[in-house]
Design a protein around this motif. Sequence first.
Motif, short mmCIF file in Angstrom:
data_model
loop_
_atom_site.label_atom_id
_atom_site.label_comp_id
_atom_site.label_asym_id
_atom_site.label_seq_id
_atom_site.Cartn_x
_atom_site.Cartn_y
_atom_site.Cartn_z
N ASP A 1 0.86 -1.16 0.12
CA ASP A 1 0.00 0.04 0.09
C ASP A 1 0.87 1.29 0.10
N PHE A 2 2.04 1.04 0.10
CA PHE A 2 3.13 2.41 0.02
C PHE A 2 3.03 2.85 -1.04
N THR A 3 2.86 4.48 -1.07
CA THR A 3 2.96 5.29 -2.13
C THR A 3 3.94 6.34 -2.00
N PRO A 4 5.18 6.55 -2.42
CA PRO A 4 6.21 7.50 -2.16
C PRO A 4 5.35 8.91 -2.27
N SER A 5 5.73 9.89 -1.57
CA SER A 5 5.33 11.24 -1.90
C SER A 5 6.10 12.02 -2.89
N ARG A 6 5.59 13.09 -3.16
CA ARG A 6 6.39 13.62 -4.10
C ARG A 6 7.77 14.04 -3.79
N THR A 7 8.13 14.35 -2.39
CA THR A 7 9.49 14.64 -2.11
C THR A 7 10.27 13.19 -1.83
N GLN A 8 9.54 12.27 -1.42
CA GLN A 8 10.24 10.81 -1.69
C GLN A 8 10.66 10.54 -2.99
N ARG A 9 9.84 10.65 -4.09
CA ARG A 9 10.04 10.50 -5.59
C ARG A 9 11.44 11.39 -5.72
N ARG A 10 11.39 12.45 -5.43
CA ARG A 10 12.38 13.49 -6.01
C ARG A 10 13.66 12.83 -5.37
N LEU A 11 13.59 12.27 -4.07
CA LEU A 11 14.84 11.69 -3.22
C LEU A 11 15.22 10.47 -4.10
N LEU A 12 14.47 9.66 -4.35
CA LEU A 12 14.80 8.39 -5.06
C LEU A 12 15.50 8.70 -6.40
N ARG A 13 15.15 9.81 -7.11
CA ARG A 13 15.61 9.99 -8.24
C ARG A 13 17.16 10.79 -8.06
N ALA B 1 21.75 14.78 1.45
CA ALA B 1 21.18 13.81 0.66
C ALA B 1 20.14 12.68 1.23
N SER B 2 19.89 12.93 2.69
CA SER B 2 18.82 12.35 3.29
C SER B 2 18.81 10.75 3.26
N LEU B 3 20.26 10.42 3.52
CA LEU B 3 20.36 8.91 3.22
C LEU B 3 19.48 7.86 4.18
N GLY B 4 19.03 8.37 5.55
CA GLY B 4 18.24 7.88 6.34
C GLY B 4 16.94 7.21 5.57
N THR B 5 16.29 8.28 5.13
CA THR B 5 15.06 8.18 4.34
C THR B 5 15.38 7.22 3.20
N TYR B 6 16.41 7.54 2.47
CA TYR B 6 16.68 6.71 1.24
C TYR B 6 16.71 5.28 1.51
N MET B 7 17.47 5.07 2.73
CA MET B 7 17.78 3.60 2.83
C MET B 7 16.04 3.01 3.24
N ILE B 8 15.29 3.75 3.71
CA ILE B 8 14.06 2.97 4.07
C ILE B 8 13.32 2.84 2.70
N LEU B 9 13.36 3.83 2.00
CA LEU B 9 12.61 3.70 0.53
C LEU B 9 13.22 2.45 -0.33
N ASP B 10 14.53 2.09 0.00
CA ASP B 10 15.15 1.19 -0.75
C ASP B 10 14.85 -0.18 -0.28
N HIS B 11 14.77 -0.11 1.05
CA HIS B 11 14.22 -1.43 1.71
C HIS B 11 12.96 -1.71 1.40
N ILE B 12 11.98 -0.67 1.17
CA ILE B 12 10.67 -1.01 0.64
C ILE B 12 10.73 -1.81 -0.59
N GLU B 13 11.56 -1.33 -1.53
CA GLU B 13 11.94 -1.93 -2.93
C GLU B 13 12.21 -3.38 -2.84
N ILE B 14 13.13 -3.51 -1.83
CA ILE B 14 13.74 -4.78 -1.55
C ILE B 14 12.66 -5.84 -1.01
N ALA B 15 11.97 -5.31 -0.05
CA ALA B 15 10.85 -6.39 0.27
C ALA B 15 9.82 -6.52 -0.70
N ARG B 16 9.46 -5.43 -1.66
CA ARG B 16 8.52 -5.72 -2.60
C ARG B 16 8.99 -6.89 -3.75
#
Length: 279
Positions: free
Chosen positions: A78-90, A193-208
Motif C-alpha cells: 500500500d506504500f506510495t512515495p510522496s513527491r518529496t520521496q520520489r524526488r529523493l529516489l531520483r 542527501a537524506s540517506l536515512g530516508t533513502y535507505m527506508i525507501l530502498d528497503h521497501i523496494e527490496i521487500a517488494r
Amino acid sequence: MRHTLPHAPQFYVTAPQPCPYLHGRAERKLFTALQGENAPELNNTLSRQGFRRSQNVLYRPSCESCVACMSARIRVADFTPSRTQRRLLRRDGGLSRINMTPWATEEQYELFRSYLDCRHADGGMADMDVFEFAAMIEETPVQTRIIEYRCDGADPEKLAKGDDHLAAVCLTDVLDDGLSLVYSFYDPQLQAASLGTYMILDHIEIARGAGLPYVYLGYWVPGSRKMDYKARFSALEIYKGGVWQRLGKPEDHSNETHPLSVDPIVEQVARISLPQFGR
C-alpha cells in the motif's frame, strides 16, 4: 526482575534510565534472550508484537508511566512515495547497493564513528569501540544482512566523495513477513542527501521484490522530533494496544504519555503470544 511463562522464555525488566526521546521521562525495557535453534521463530513471533532485536536480545519498551514508544512498520503493497520521496529516489539513484553477510569492517566502523560523533555524540552508543561495533554486527542468531550503499559514479554535486565511497550502511534482519531495520548510519557530510530516508525507501523496494509484506522501522514516538520522519511514510502502521493499526493523525496519539495508559508488567507478559516450541 524476572517474569516467566510455562514452557517459555524468561522475561526480564531493566532498571529505569533517562529516556532518549522525551525529556524528563524514564525508559524501561522488557527483554528476553534470543538464542538456540528456536531463535528465528521467536524473533519472527515477537517482532509481530512490537519487539526489536539487539544482538542476542529481544526487547520492547515497558516504561512505568508512558507507552509513547510504539513499534512502526510500513505495508509494502500500500506504500506510495510522496513527491518529496520520489524526488529523493531520483536524486540518490546513483548509489549502488551491496548485500553482505553480517561481518564488520574497519571502513564501516570509521563511518559509524563519524556518524555518532556528528549526530549522537551524547547517545548511548557514543563510547562504543570497534569490538563492541563488531559484536553489534556479527552477534546474530537469525538471518541478518549488512547492506552497504556506495557512491560509485554518482553525480558529484550530490553525493560525490570519490569513487567507491561508503556512504551508508544498514543492519537488516530478514523476518518471515518482512525486513527489520535494526540499525543504520551514514556519512554525516552527506546529510543533505537524506540517506536515512533513502535507505527506508530502498528497503521497501527490496521487500517488494522479495514478496515480503512489511518493512519494520523500529519505534515511533509522538512528540519526539527524532522520530517525526517516520510519520512521513504512507501506509504506516503502529503497534498499539496489542494490535497493529493505521497511524492516522500523529496528534491523535499524544495521550500515550499519560501514566494511566500503562498496564502492570505482569499483565503485559501474560498477553505475549509465543511460538509452540517442541516440548
